[in-house]
Design a protein around this motif. Structure first.
Motif, short mmCIF file in Angstrom:
data_model
loop_
_atom_site.label_atom_id
_atom_site.label_comp_id
_atom_site.label_asym_id
_atom_site.label_seq_id
_atom_site.Cartn_x
_atom_site.Cartn_y
_atom_site.Cartn_z
N VAL A 106 11.32 0.07 5.11
CA VAL A 106 11.85 1.24 5.85
C VAL A 106 12.22 0.78 7.24
O VAL A 106 11.42 0.15 7.94
CB VAL A 106 10.81 2.37 5.91
CG1 VAL A 106 11.29 3.51 6.81
CG2 VAL A 106 10.52 2.91 4.51
N TRP A 107 13.45 1.07 7.61
CA TRP A 107 13.93 0.71 8.95
C TRP A 107 13.73 1.89 9.89
O TRP A 107 14.09 3.02 9.58
CB TRP A 107 15.43 0.43 8.92
CG TRP A 107 15.85 -0.74 8.10
CD1 TRP A 107 15.12 -1.85 7.79
CD2 TRP A 107 17.14 -0.94 7.51
NE1 TRP A 107 15.87 -2.71 7.03
CE2 TRP A 107 17.11 -2.18 6.85
CE3 TRP A 107 18.31 -0.18 7.48
CZ2 TRP A 107 18.21 -2.69 6.16
CZ3 TRP A 107 19.40 -0.68 6.80
CH2 TRP A 107 19.36 -1.92 6.16
N ILE A 137 3.86 4.84 12.38
CA ILE A 137 4.36 3.78 13.24
C ILE A 137 4.57 4.30 14.65
O ILE A 137 5.12 5.38 14.86
CB ILE A 137 5.65 3.15 12.67
CG1 ILE A 137 6.02 1.92 13.47
CG2 ILE A 137 6.78 4.14 12.61
CD1 ILE A 137 6.87 0.94 12.69
N ASP A 138 4.09 3.49 15.60
CA ASP A 138 4.20 3.82 17.02
C ASP A 138 5.54 3.29 17.53
O ASP A 138 5.80 2.08 17.46
CB ASP A 138 3.03 3.16 17.76
CG ASP A 138 3.05 3.44 19.26
OD1 ASP A 138 4.05 4.01 19.76
OD2 ASP A 138 2.08 3.07 19.92
N ILE A 192 10.94 -3.00 10.95
CA ILE A 192 10.86 -2.91 9.50
C ILE A 192 9.41 -2.67 9.11
O ILE A 192 8.52 -3.42 9.51
CB ILE A 192 11.36 -4.20 8.82
CG1 ILE A 192 12.81 -4.50 9.24
CG2 ILE A 192 11.28 -4.08 7.31
CD1 ILE A 192 13.31 -5.86 8.77
N MET A 193 9.18 -1.61 8.38
CA MET A 193 7.84 -1.32 7.90
C MET A 193 7.90 -1.17 6.38
O MET A 193 8.99 -1.14 5.79
CB MET A 193 7.30 -0.05 8.53
CG MET A 193 8.18 1.16 8.27
SD MET A 193 7.68 2.62 9.18
CE MET A 193 6.08 2.92 8.46
N ALA A 219 3.50 -5.95 3.02
CA ALA A 219 3.19 -4.87 3.96
C ALA A 219 3.14 -5.41 5.39
O ALA A 219 2.09 -5.52 6.01
CB ALA A 219 1.87 -4.22 3.59
N THR A 220 4.27 -5.76 5.89
CA THR A 220 4.34 -6.27 7.25
C THR A 220 5.20 -5.36 8.09
O THR A 220 5.99 -4.58 7.58
CB THR A 220 4.97 -7.68 7.28
OG1 THR A 220 6.24 -7.61 6.67
CG2 THR A 220 4.10 -8.68 6.55
N THR A 221 5.06 -5.49 9.39
CA THR A 221 5.92 -4.76 10.30
C THR A 221 6.62 -5.77 11.19
O THR A 221 6.01 -6.63 11.77
CB THR A 221 5.10 -3.80 11.17
OG1 THR A 221 4.41 -2.90 10.32
CG2 THR A 221 6.00 -3.03 12.11
#
Ligand code: FES
Length: 199
Positions: free
Chosen positions: A72-73, A52-53, A64-65, A16-18
């Motif tokens: 998810v891009w 996501i902001d 990438i989330m 679970a990274t962004t």
């Protein structure tokens, strides 16, 4: 959405990274400015939406989330990228998004998005589940002399354009899925929830 078509083993690769991937020639960048709200791992596994902001997301950048264990891009297309999309229609397997499994009705349009400049796709190749490489340059590449930006899956050479539309004649059978998502504001997206009245 064709979640069932995604390789299950591949889903486990992303935590679970962004992450932000820059545009032309840029490497992976840390993203301390992103104010994404992420539910607990347990809530995510249960399918909780994630926000996501995108206020700092620049043209050509991709975030990438993780949502439901899927990458998810979210990326911002430039006017030049948008202009290139219709020129590719003749090279694509489903340029008109006729496969209704691959996007909600509100994303069945030429840019496969709610807002033309903001793209939201599940970043898993529809062939065997690898995560394709973001190649945003609108210039020839070693794997495609007519390249006009998109995603390249090196393992079996599938290609997708910057609307997640699959090229003809590659192993991947379908366009990249568009997950349910909505704009909470101009700069805040929620993935996992349809726009009001659109479900
Ligand atoms: S997994 Fe993408 S081309 Fe095979």
């Amino acid at each position: 959405m064709a979640e069932h078509s995604v390789n299950q083993g591949r889903r486990r690769f992303l935590t679970a990274t962004t992450t932000v991937v820059g545009g032309v020639g840029a490497a992976f960048l840390a993203a301390p400015f992103l104010k994404s709200w992420q539910p607990s791992a347990r809530a995510q596994a249960a399918g909780a939406p994630v926000q996501i902001d995108i206020s700092k997301l620049e043209q050509g950048q991709l975030i990438i989330m993780s949502w439901r264990g899927l990458p998810v891009w979210v990326f911002r297309r430039s006017p030049e990228m948008l202009q290139a999309l219709p020129t590719l229609d003749g090279n694509l397997r489903d340029p008109q998004s006729r496969n209704t499994d691959q996007q909600p009705v509100y994303a069945a349009n030429p840019h496969r998005a709610i807002r033309p400049e903001i793209a939201v796709y599940v970043g898993i190749c529809t062939h065997l589940g690898c995560s394709p490489t973001f190649v945003p340059e609108l210039t020839p590449q070693p794997f495609d002399a007519d390249w006009k930006g998109g995603f390249f899956c090196p393992c079996h050479k599938s290609r997708f354009d910057l609307a997640g539309r699959v090229y003809s004649g590659v192993p991947a059978p379908t366009n990249l899925p568009v997950p349910p998502h909505r704009f909470i504001s101009d700069t805040l997206i929620e993935v996992g929830v349809d726009p009001e009245g659109a479900a």
